[in-house]
Enzyme design. Sequence first.
Site, mmCIF file in Angstrom:
data_model
loop_
_atom_site.group_PDB
_atom_site.id
_atom_site.type_symbol
_atom_site.label_atom_id
_atom_site.label_comp_id
_atom_site.label_asym_id
_atom_site.label_seq_id
_atom_site.Cartn_x
_atom_site.Cartn_y
_atom_site.Cartn_z
ATOM 1 N N ASP B 19 10.093 -71.197 -35.321
ATOM 2 C CA ASP B 19 11.348 -71.123 -34.553
ATOM 3 C C ASP B 19 12.120 -69.847 -34.837
ATOM 4 O O ASP B 19 12.894 -69.382 -34.010
ATOM 5 C CB ASP B 19 12.273 -72.289 -34.937
ATOM 6 C CG ASP B 19 11.608 -73.622 -34.720
ATOM 7 O OD1 ASP B 19 10.830 -73.724 -33.757
ATOM 8 O OD2 ASP B 19 11.854 -74.541 -35.537
ATOM 9 N N LYS B 220 13.763 -55.572 -49.041
ATOM 10 C CA LYS B 220 12.452 -56.217 -49.147
ATOM 11 C C LYS B 220 11.629 -55.527 -50.223
ATOM 12 O O LYS B 220 11.698 -54.325 -50.329
ATOM 13 C CB LYS B 220 11.712 -56.094 -47.800
ATOM 14 C CG LYS B 220 12.359 -56.807 -46.647
ATOM 15 C CD LYS B 220 11.648 -56.460 -45.334
ATOM 16 C CE LYS B 220 11.975 -55.036 -44.889
ATOM 17 N NZ LYS B 220 11.371 -54.685 -43.583
ATOM 18 N N ASP B 245 4.710 -54.464 -41.133
ATOM 19 C CA ASP B 245 3.551 -53.557 -41.197
ATOM 20 C C ASP B 245 3.214 -53.146 -42.632
ATOM 21 O O ASP B 245 2.227 -52.462 -42.847
ATOM 22 C CB ASP B 245 3.809 -52.295 -40.358
ATOM 23 C CG ASP B 245 4.813 -51.372 -41.004
ATOM 24 O OD1 ASP B 245 5.884 -51.871 -41.448
ATOM 25 O OD2 ASP B 245 4.541 -50.165 -41.114
#
Lengths: 301, 301
Positions: B19, B220, B245
């Site tokens: 979702d 991240k 990526d």
Amino acid sequence: MSARLQTPEEYEKLLHQYDTWLFDCDGVLWRGDHLIEGVIEVLDLLRRRNKKVVFVTNNATKSRKSYKTKFDVLGVEAHVDEIYGSAYAAAVYISSVLQIPKEKKVYVIGQSGLEEELANEGIQFLGGTDPADNTLEPFDLGTFTRDPDVAAVVCGLDMKINYTKLSKAFQYLTQNEDCHFIATNEDSTYPSHAGLLPGAGSISAPLRYALGRDPVYTGKPASTMLDCVKAKVHFDPKRTIMVGDRLNTDIQFGKNGGLATLLVLTGITSVDEVTGPDPSPIVPDFYTDALGDFRIVEKAT
Amino acid sequence: MSARLQTPEEYEKLLHQYDTWLFDCDGVLWRGDHLIEGVIEVLDLLRRRNKKVVFVTNNATKSRKSYKTKFDVLGVEAHVDEIYGSAYAAAVYISSVLQIPKEKKVYVIGQSGLEEELANEGIQFLGGTDPADNTLEPFDLGTFTRDPDVAAVVCGLDMKINYTKLSKAFQYLTQNEDCHFIATNEDSTYPSHAGLLPGAGSISAPLRYALGRDPVYTGKPASTMLDCVKAKVHFDPKRTIMVGDRLNTDIQFGKNGGLATLLVLTGITSVDEVTGPDPSPIVPDFYTDALGDFRIVEKAT
């Protein structure tokens, strides 16, 4: 266990035992621009006893020639051929070990001393003090013309480090085939007159991290530096002692070369790192407060 | 084993299963200034199916607001509250997690986007784009006035990195008691339009090396970034997928957060790193050539 020198006899024994004395400079002879007490007398004492005296510095911002003026200003006797610097070691490594062809070039992150030593060895270079690379203007990789003749990148302490220099060096190291990566020394900090600042090892850190690989270091504790000394000075390692203030550079350097080692406490290392509850794994053979402590042998006679 | 998506049914299954779709931007949506084919259609498809769309970027040079103009210029629908950047995560971490008092300040190595996000959170800062710190003039520690109110140093990608900034940050981190060390992200490289350049992780490398310690990373793969998203977006990790990526940032980030992961091959990772003889230990749940591949489900219906 490291032996603390205390009695005149203990200092005298070292003078008998070692013919060649290698000295680190900053933290041993001087701190920034201040001579450390007793240094001139002790160096005189060594020379009078016909000891070979060699100065081994990781400072790559100065050539041996310009480094000698530091000795002159502070009134310390020294000759250019007694001085070995990590910039000189880098230049000798490139010309004698790598033997890069004369038409090839070196991209420099560093100051004029490094450039002088490369020029002395007949090595072509770019970058360094070139005004075009000493800029904070944006670097555009799209308009950068990579020189295919760059066969090595050499990185020393550079107080004009910037993104253009880092980007160009990174391009050469990733795009020019077999491009060698050399750094003068791995010192994390640099002792300025007012305290510690980031050292040469911190200047090469972005490249090491971006590339995921380490350079060949030419300064202490690497053996490249001792190879340079050996090529010019004849000495018996068993009768040679390295005097320094840093465990992980000076003392490790002596140990790597099979030399005796003497730590002085006038620089970066505190006595706790030798005798404290959590001592460094790098253990000097001897330690004393200051080089000037050797004056005790003259008072005793 | 990573599953390669191939048939319309396989893509359709992912659309049913998840979702909330988290997207890295550079290398997934665009490369530099070039939109990757099919991206607009696939994002439209997700929105038409009432998926929550979130953009998670480690780019710390732009605030969310200025990052949104990048979407606008390339014609990609996005809303500021769907965009999460490592600069924003750093500001939220300082204000919400560290909760440094309002009178305290942050020393910034970084660009205007990082400053904007700090200002948005009401955090006082110095350094950054201040012309006094954007200089190649020599830095003299002896005349430097250290601000005792600096309680943290935050470091992001800064293309005007220089010795003055590094030296000041080093002083704050060593001389100001309990000074926090925060870096927006640890990316070693930065994908410029013409190729790779040193990334934010390379900009903080000199400090990490000089200090001998690591910062708290907010981008991240650190969970700090996901905490920021969680604070604003309600999602069920089991029904959420991270699309990226880079294995060591994007995919690791998804794994750290318990999310499903999808690797696209339009950026930095080659298929060899997934299926080659020496694959990366970071294994995405799924991989596909490009985000645009999802268009196959529309052709199939």
